[in-house]
Design an enzyme around this catalytic site. Sequence first.
Site, PDB file in Angstrom:
ATOM      1  N   THR A   1     -20.859  -3.854   8.008  1.00  0.00           N
ATOM      2  CA  THR A   1     -19.708  -3.950   7.106  1.00  0.00           C
ATOM      3  C   THR A   1     -19.708  -2.874   6.028  1.00  0.00           C
ATOM      4  OG1 THR A   1     -19.557  -6.315   7.432  1.00  0.00           O
ATOM      5  CG2 THR A   1     -18.576  -5.490   5.424  1.00  0.00           C
TER       6      THR A   1
ATOM      7  N   ASP B   1     -22.179  -2.418  15.129  1.00  0.00           N
ATOM      8  CA  ASP B   1     -22.130  -3.737  14.488  1.00  0.00           C
ATOM      9  C   ASP B   1     -23.476  -4.389  14.799  1.00  0.00           C
ATOM     10  OD1 ASP B   1     -19.763  -6.085  13.736  1.00  0.00           O
ATOM     11  OD2 ASP B   1     -21.710  -6.754  14.496  1.00  0.00           O
TER      12      ASP B   1
ATOM     13  N   SER C   1     -24.465  -7.196  15.560  1.00  0.00           N
ATOM     14  CA  SER C   1     -24.559  -8.132  16.694  1.00  0.00           C
ATOM     15  C   SER C   1     -24.969  -7.388  17.961  1.00  0.00           C
ATOM     16  CB  SER C   1     -23.208  -8.808  16.939  1.00  0.00           C
ATOM     17  OG  SER C   1     -22.916  -9.658  15.871  1.00  0.00           O
TER      18      SER C   1
ATOM     19  N   THR D   1     -34.049 -14.583   5.970  1.00  0.00           N
ATOM     20  CA  THR D   1     -33.028 -15.147   6.861  1.00  0.00           C
ATOM     21  C   THR D   1     -31.662 -14.984   6.207  1.00  0.00           C
ATOM     22  OG1 THR D   1     -34.570 -16.817   7.669  1.00  0.00           O
ATOM     23  CG2 THR D   1     -32.262 -17.329   7.927  1.00  0.00           C
TER      24      THR D   1
ATOM     25  N   THR E   1     -40.217 -25.105  12.936  1.00  0.00           N
ATOM     26  CA  THR E   1     -39.374 -26.187  12.410  1.00  0.00           C
ATOM     27  C   THR E   1     -37.901 -25.765  12.282  1.00  0.00           C
ATOM     28  OG1 THR E   1     -38.941 -27.650  10.532  1.00  0.00           O
ATOM     29  CG2 THR E   1     -40.029 -25.571  10.032  1.00  0.00           C
TER      30      THR E   1
ATOM     31  N   CYS F   1     -36.180 -26.873   9.902  1.00  0.00           N
ATOM     32  CA  CYS F   1     -35.941 -26.839   8.445  1.00  0.00           C
ATOM     33  C   CYS F   1     -35.998 -25.397   7.956  1.00  0.00           C
ATOM     34  CB  CYS F   1     -37.014 -27.625   7.693  1.00  0.00           C
ATOM     35  SG  CYS F   1     -37.032 -29.356   8.113  1.00  0.00           S
TER      36      CYS F   1
HETATM   37  N1  ASP Z   1     -20.658  -7.994  11.565  1.00  0.00           N
HETATM   38  C1  ASP Z   1     -21.295  -7.235  10.523  1.00  0.00           C
HETATM   39  C2  ASP Z   1     -22.640  -6.759  11.038  1.00  0.00           C
HETATM   40  O1  ASP Z   1     -23.589  -7.479  10.984  1.00  0.00           O
HETATM   41  C3  ASP Z   1     -21.466  -8.067   9.293  1.00  0.00           C
HETATM   42  C4  ASP Z   1     -22.082  -7.358   8.126  1.00  0.00           C
HETATM   43  O2  ASP Z   1     -22.467  -6.223   8.144  1.00  0.00           O
HETATM   44  O3  ASP Z   1     -22.157  -8.006   7.073  1.00  0.00           O
HETATM   45  O4  ASP Z   1     -22.720  -5.668  11.542  1.00  0.00           O
END
Ligand code: ASP
Length: 346
Positions: free
Chosen positions: A17, A61, A63, A170, A281, A283
Amino acid sequence: MSQEKQTSILLIYTGGTIGMIQNPETGALENFNFDQLLQHVPEIKQFNLDIFAYAFEPPIDSSDIGPESWTKMVEIIYSNYERYDGFVILHGTDTMAFTASALSFMLEGLMKPVILTGSQLPIGALRTDGKENLLTSIEIAAAKHDDGTPVVPEVCIFFHEKLMRGNRTTKVSAENFDAFESNNYPILAHSGIELQYFHERIRPYDANATLVPHYAMNTDIFIFSLFPGIQPDVVRKVLNGKELKGIIFRTFGSGNAPQKQWLVDALTEATKAGKIIVNITQCSTGSVKMRLYETGRQLLASGIISGNDSTVEAAITKLMFLIGKGLSAEEIHDEMKRSIAGEITV
Ligand code: ASP
């Protein structure tokens, strides 16, 4: 008279982003290039530092980031290790904690700062958090003690006022600027009016360490989460998977599972077949303690390993790393119990 060398930083831009702009027609966020990104942070020029950049082309990105991109980051850092005093990686927030964890294992003997950061709003947005995150990350990557050694010689995430050990982190929020937590290890520094480092929490500098890069990450693994009512057929199908070498088994509370004989049998059969099963876990805070309750104790004999207080991100990348190294099941058991890069409390 010898001239002191200026501190130099390598910025590695992978995407996310922070470097995106809104498409006026679709409203979707799309990548723009690194030079455009830097134009939005003219303050960078005020640093008394040599700053160079390497940009992934095209930006990714997060992901879509995985072992291939981690390998590329390791290669870039390894081949530029002597030239730079610190590294800042601009990365999407979604999988930043996985990348930070992976790099902490793949960069064995690292003694320079590798700071990952990104933002929740694009750098061109009026209320962006990207500028602060980027500028402070550069400052941290360049920070040195009086004797010239780096203040933070490890892989970290800096995000919204907090410097955290990368493999303890995290992503916890998809909407707040304060998007990351390090629940089982205190933060390494806080950025307020002053940058306050908590030196006793930071890995000590070792002048004798040499950087050893690792590139092989085995991905024949799976994250498997328990829930009330889980059925034997599904569990057996997952555990019997032919290619499967390791599982992160997400259990309840302090490492507990329903008291079902079929479950213990299925786990035992899998570990006997050489599969590594790590108990983590569900949690967000705390540790696996399989001896605490009968529901945890029953799992001990099945051959599964305690993941201790590891995050899922650290456990899965550690498993990829250890299997990738070609270790035996017994050696992996030993290594999982050990802290390789400060990822668990022992
Ligand atoms: N979808 C974006 C990414 O992880 C979200 C971000 O950068 O905040 O590349």
